[in-house]
Each structure stands twice: as structure tokens, then as C-alpha cells.
Design a protein around this motif. Structure first.
Motif, PDB file in Angstrom:
ATOM      1  N   THR B  80       0.783  -1.372  -0.020  1.00 38.32           N
ATOM      2  CA  THR B  80      -0.097  -0.164   0.064  1.00 38.32           C
ATOM      3  C   THR B  80       0.884   1.160   0.178  1.00 38.32           C
ATOM      4  O   THR B  80       1.743   1.495   0.733  1.00 38.32           O
ATOM      5  N   GLN B  81       0.379   2.178  -0.875  1.00 45.01           N
ATOM      6  CA  GLN B  81       0.992   3.463  -1.025  1.00 45.01           C
ATOM      7  C   GLN B  81       0.170   4.459  -0.786  1.00 45.01           C
ATOM      8  O   GLN B  81      -0.954   4.597  -0.371  1.00 45.01           O
ATOM      9  N   PRO B  82       0.723   5.729  -0.372  1.00 45.23           N
ATOM     10  CA  PRO B  82      -0.049   7.084   0.170  1.00 45.23           C
ATOM     11  C   PRO B  82      -0.918   7.350  -0.899  1.00 45.23           C
ATOM     12  O   PRO B  82      -2.062   7.754  -0.447  1.00 45.23           O
ATOM     13  N   GLY B  83      -0.498   7.104  -2.146  1.00 46.62           N
ATOM     14  CA  GLY B  83      -1.740   7.524  -3.021  1.00 46.62           C
ATOM     15  C   GLY B  83      -2.837   6.433  -3.214  1.00 46.62           C
ATOM     16  O   GLY B  83      -3.750   6.832  -3.695  1.00 46.62           O
ATOM     17  N   ASP B  84      -2.660   5.492  -2.176  1.00 46.92           N
ATOM     18  CA  ASP B  84      -3.902   4.775  -2.203  1.00 46.92           C
ATOM     19  C   ASP B  84      -5.008   5.222  -1.100  1.00 46.92           C
ATOM     20  O   ASP B  84      -5.980   4.494  -1.019  1.00 46.92           O
ATOM     21  N   SER B  85      -4.719   6.156  -0.368  1.00 45.73           N
ATOM     22  CA  SER B  85      -5.637   6.375   0.320  1.00 45.73           C
ATOM     23  C   SER B  85      -6.923   7.249  -0.050  1.00 45.73           C
ATOM     24  O   SER B  85      -6.613   8.191  -0.983  1.00 45.73           O
ATOM     25  N   ALA B  86      -7.928   6.694   0.120  1.00 44.96           N
ATOM     26  CA  ALA B  86      -9.148   6.988  -0.345  1.00 44.96           C
ATOM     27  C   ALA B  86     -10.448   6.225  -0.008  1.00 44.96           C
ATOM     28  O   ALA B  86     -10.077   5.281   1.115  1.00 44.96           O
ATOM     29  N   VAL B  87     -11.573   6.447  -0.217  1.00 45.59           N
ATOM     30  CA  VAL B  87     -12.679   5.592   0.325  1.00 45.59           C
ATOM     31  C   VAL B  87     -12.878   4.492  -0.631  1.00 45.59           C
ATOM     32  O   VAL B  87     -12.834   4.874  -2.178  1.00 45.59           O
ATOM     33  N   TYR B  88     -13.215   3.304  -0.506  1.00 49.28           N
ATOM     34  CA  TYR B  88     -13.258   2.120  -1.402  1.00 49.28           C
ATOM     35  C   TYR B  88     -14.859   1.691  -1.326  1.00 49.28           C
ATOM     36  O   TYR B  88     -15.075   1.254  -0.110  1.00 49.28           O
ATOM     37  N   PHE B  89     -15.386   1.406  -2.423  1.00 45.59           N
ATOM     38  CA  PHE B  89     -16.608   1.052  -2.306  1.00 45.59           C
ATOM     39  C   PHE B  89     -16.706  -0.315  -3.137  1.00 45.59           C
ATOM     40  O   PHE B  89     -15.911  -0.531  -4.153  1.00 45.59           O
ATOM     41  N   CYS B  90     -17.571  -1.119  -2.499  1.00 43.58           N
ATOM     42  CA  CYS B  90     -17.632  -2.396  -3.563  1.00 43.58           C
ATOM     43  C   CYS B  90     -19.263  -2.263  -3.906  1.00 43.58           C
ATOM     44  O   CYS B  90     -20.239  -1.415  -3.392  1.00 43.58           O
ATOM     45  N   ALA B  91     -19.404  -2.660  -5.050  1.00 46.06           N
ATOM     46  CA  ALA B  91     -21.022  -2.370  -5.739  1.00 46.06           C
ATOM     47  C   ALA B  91     -21.463  -3.473  -6.523  1.00 46.06           C
ATOM     48  O   ALA B  91     -20.602  -4.421  -7.045  1.00 46.06           O
ATOM     49  N   GLU B  92     -22.675  -3.834  -6.241  1.00 48.24           N
ATOM     50  CA  GLU B  92     -23.225  -4.860  -7.167  1.00 48.24           C
ATOM     51  C   GLU B  92     -23.948  -4.049  -8.322  1.00 48.24           C
ATOM     52  O   GLU B  92     -25.145  -3.651  -8.016  1.00 48.24           O
ATOM     53  N   ILE B  93     -23.504  -4.194  -9.555  1.00 48.11           N
ATOM     54  CA  ILE B  93     -23.835  -2.963 -10.166  1.00 48.11           C
ATOM     55  C   ILE B  93     -25.197  -3.336 -10.924  1.00 48.11           C
ATOM     56  O   ILE B  93     -25.919  -2.437 -11.121  1.00 48.11           O
ATOM     57  N   HIS B  94     -25.618  -4.695 -11.115  1.00 50.94           N
ATOM     58  CA  HIS B  94     -26.966  -4.705 -11.732  1.00 50.94           C
ATOM     59  C   HIS B  94     -27.911  -4.213 -10.870  1.00 50.94           C
ATOM     60  O   HIS B  94     -29.115  -4.201 -11.028  1.00 50.94           O
ATOM     61  N   GLN B  95     -27.652  -4.365  -9.341  1.00 49.77           N
ATOM     62  CA  GLN B  95     -28.618  -3.936  -8.309  1.00 49.77           C
ATOM     63  C   GLN B  95     -28.450  -2.554  -8.059  1.00 49.77           C
ATOM     64  O   GLN B  95     -29.413  -1.883  -7.292  1.00 49.77           O
ATOM     65  N   PHE B  96     -27.624  -1.785  -8.585  1.00 52.38           N
ATOM     66  CA  PHE B  96     -27.141  -0.289  -8.375  1.00 52.38           C
ATOM     67  C   PHE B  96     -26.876  -0.084  -6.873  1.00 52.38           C
ATOM     68  O   PHE B  96     -27.440   1.204  -6.353  1.00 52.38           O
ATOM     69  N   TYR B  97     -26.423  -0.896  -6.282  1.00 54.69           N
ATOM     70  CA  TYR B  97     -26.253  -0.705  -4.784  1.00 54.69           C
ATOM     71  C   TYR B  97     -24.867  -0.663  -4.301  1.00 54.69           C
ATOM     72  O   TYR B  97     -24.049  -1.223  -4.953  1.00 54.69           O
ATOM     73  N   PHE B  98     -24.415   0.458  -3.774  1.00 59.92           N
ATOM     74  CA  PHE B  98     -23.150   0.660  -3.186  1.00 59.92           C
ATOM     75  C   PHE B  98     -23.033   0.763  -1.902  1.00 59.92           C
ATOM     76  O   PHE B  98     -24.063   1.210  -1.051  1.00 59.92           O
ATOM     77  N   GLY B  99     -22.108   0.163  -1.259  1.00 56.98           N
ATOM     78  CA  GLY B  99     -21.924   0.553   0.261  1.00 56.98           C
ATOM     79  C   GLY B  99     -21.497   1.790   0.467  1.00 56.98           C
ATOM     80  O   GLY B  99     -20.995   2.491  -0.204  1.00 56.98           O
ATOM     81  N   THR B 100     -21.418   2.000   1.982  1.00 63.48           N
ATOM     82  CA  THR B 100     -21.051   3.349   2.408  1.00 63.48           C
ATOM     83  C   THR B 100     -19.585   3.703   2.063  1.00 63.48           C
ATOM     84  O   THR B 100     -19.092   4.735   1.989  1.00 63.48           O
ATOM     85  N   GLY B 101     -18.885   2.393   2.156  1.00 62.88           N
ATOM     86  CA  GLY B 101     -17.308   2.748   1.827  1.00 62.88           C
ATOM     87  C   GLY B 101     -16.390   2.346   2.910  1.00 62.88           C
ATOM     88  O   GLY B 101     -17.013   2.607   4.154  1.00 62.88           O
ATOM     89  N   THR B 102     -15.169   2.103   2.696  1.00 59.99           N
ATOM     90  CA  THR B 102     -14.252   1.919   3.748  1.00 59.99           C
ATOM     91  C   THR B 102     -13.244   2.957   3.614  1.00 59.99           C
ATOM     92  O   THR B 102     -12.672   2.999   2.178  1.00 59.99           O
ATOM     93  N   SER B 103     -12.889   3.700   4.589  1.00 62.34           N
ATOM     94  CA  SER B 103     -12.006   4.895   4.056  1.00 62.34           C
ATOM     95  C   SER B 103     -10.336   4.301   4.424  1.00 62.34           C
ATOM     96  O   SER B 103     -10.068   3.937   5.658  1.00 62.34           O
ATOM     97  N   LEU B 104      -9.660   4.248   3.690  1.00 66.47           N
ATOM     98  CA  LEU B 104      -8.180   3.659   3.719  1.00 66.47           C
ATOM     99  C   LEU B 104      -7.332   4.868   3.856  1.00 66.47           C
ATOM    100  O   LEU B 104      -7.496   5.689   3.205  1.00 66.47           O
TER     101      LEU B 104
END
Lengths: 113, 108
Positions: B80-104
Motif C-alpha cells: 500500500t502506498q500513500p496514493g492509495d488513501s481514499a474511500v473504497y466502495f464495493c458495488a453490485e452493479i446490476h442492483q445499483f447498490y453501493f456500500g457506504t465505503g471503507t476509508s483507507l
């Protein structure tokens, strides 16, 4: 290839005014999706459109919100008589087909005063 | 009902370590998942995807694992690098659902 383009990037409106958000999909993409994101929250689906058709609008508020994707030109998300609760980031995504990856634009940040 | 959720809202890792971000889903019919990275003030950026006929998929420094038995997927980021700092979402794209996200957050 240019990515998904959205404009304006920032939009300020007073309560009661109209907001128009535009989205140009990636070249070759005919499917467009609109999402809303409140601060510190995830993306909430609003509407899915193909050219000249609304496919799924289950996430759209029943009043004041509308979307279109005309045969020519960008997709438009229109919010009438904006209220402070409409302040959010609005993201557009596009895909080549229904089964394909959605790619996102940079978003429009709407602020309602 | 259908949902795509994240186990942890925040994750801090030391630069150079590996990061693992987890995601659970509830609909066994879900068949196409995407991981997105969102930096502050920007739109979600596609990282990697996986379809339900696969258990694992690798990209550059990233690996996604899908366990359909327990309805769980994970994103692994190597070195992991400093440039990886961000919020990461997983999504089930056919259901248009996104999680709140994990802030790394990557600690130098």
C-alpha cells in the motif's frame, strides 16, 4: 478517449430555483446512470436511462426531479424548486451495455443556499 | 432485502503493508461486482471487477476474492502506498447498490 463528462462541476442555487445537471457519456456508451451522494455517505441510485428511454427510475424522488437522455446531446438531471436538502454531489456514470462496467464522471456539487 | 455492505468504515495501514477491505452482500443472485476508489472531491474510479463465475481476479497490485458461499468479497491491495488513501466502495452493479465505503488511510 474522453471519460464521462459532467457540467457544471459546481452549482450554487437559491431555494426555489431550478438546477440542471448535464452528463455526456463516454464515447460508444448508450447507458447512463445518475447517483446522489451526501457527505460521508455512499452513492444512492437515482435513475437509469438509455437513449430516449427511462429504464429504471426507482431511486428518483417523486416530485421535483426529472431526467432525460435525448437522442442528441447530453443526459440532463433537472431539479425544480430546489431545497437545502438537495445539496449533494450528483454523479453520472455510463456503460456500453446493461451488463457492462459503469464508469463515473467527476460529479456536480450542488449547493442550495 | 438486497444490500451491499462494508464491514469496517475505516482502515489505517502502514505504507508498504498489504491492505484488505471486506464487503458483504445479501442477494445470492448478485453476479457482477465492482470495486471503486473515490478520492476526496472526485468521482468513483473503477479499480477491478469480478463476475460470479470467478473466485479470484488480479490486477496491478490489487486482487479481488469472491466467496459466494458466504456472500463475501474482499479487495487486497499489495504494498500500500500513500496514493492509495481514499474511500473504497464495493458495488453490485446490476442492483445499483453501493456500500457506504471503507476509508483507507496509509501512514507514511
Amino acid at each position: 478517449n474522453a471519460g464521462v463528462m459532467q457540467n457544471p462541476r459546481h452549482l450554487v442555487r437559491r431555494r426555489g430555483q431550478e438546477a440542471r445537471l448535464r452528463c455526456s457519456p463516454m464515447k460508444g456508451h448508450s447507458h447512463v446512470y445518475w447517483y446522489r451522494q451526501l457527505p460521508e455517505e455512499g452513492l444512492k441510485f437515482m435513475v437509469y436511462l438509455q437513449k430516449e428511454n427511462i429504464i429504471d427510475e426507482s431511486g428518483m424522488p417523486k416530485e421535483r426531479f426529472s431526467a432525460e437522455f435525448p437522442k442528441e446531446g447530453p443526459s440532463i438531471l433537472r431539479i425544480q424548486q430546489v431545497v437545502r436538502g438537495d445539496s449533494a454531489a450528483y454523479f453520472c456514470a455510463s456503460s456500453r451495455g446493461e451488463e457492462d462496467t459503469q464508469y463515473f464522471g467527476p460529479g456536480t456539487r450542488l449547493t442550495v443556499l | 432485502g438486497e444490500s451491499v455492505g462494508l464491514h469496517l468504515p475505516t482502515l489505517s495501514v502502514q505504507e508498504g503493508d498489504n491492505s484488505i477491505i471486506n464487503c458483504a452482500y445479501s442477494n445470492s443472485a448478485s453476479d457482477y461486482f465492482i470495486w471503486y476508489k473515490q478520492e476526496s472531491g472526485k468521482g468513483p474510479q473503477f479499480i477491478i471487477d469480478i463476475r460470479s463465475n470467478m473466485d479470484k481476479r488480479q490486477g496491478q497490485r490489487v486482487t479481488v476474492l469472491l466467496n459466494k458461499t458466504v456472500k463475501h468479497l474482499s479487495l487486497q491491495i499489495a504494498a500500500t502506498q500513500p496514493g492509495d488513501s481514499a474511500v473504497y466502495f464495493c458495488a453490485e452493479i446490476h442492483q445499483f447498490y453501493f456500500g457506504t465505503g471503507t476509508s483507507l488511510t496509509v501512514i507514511p
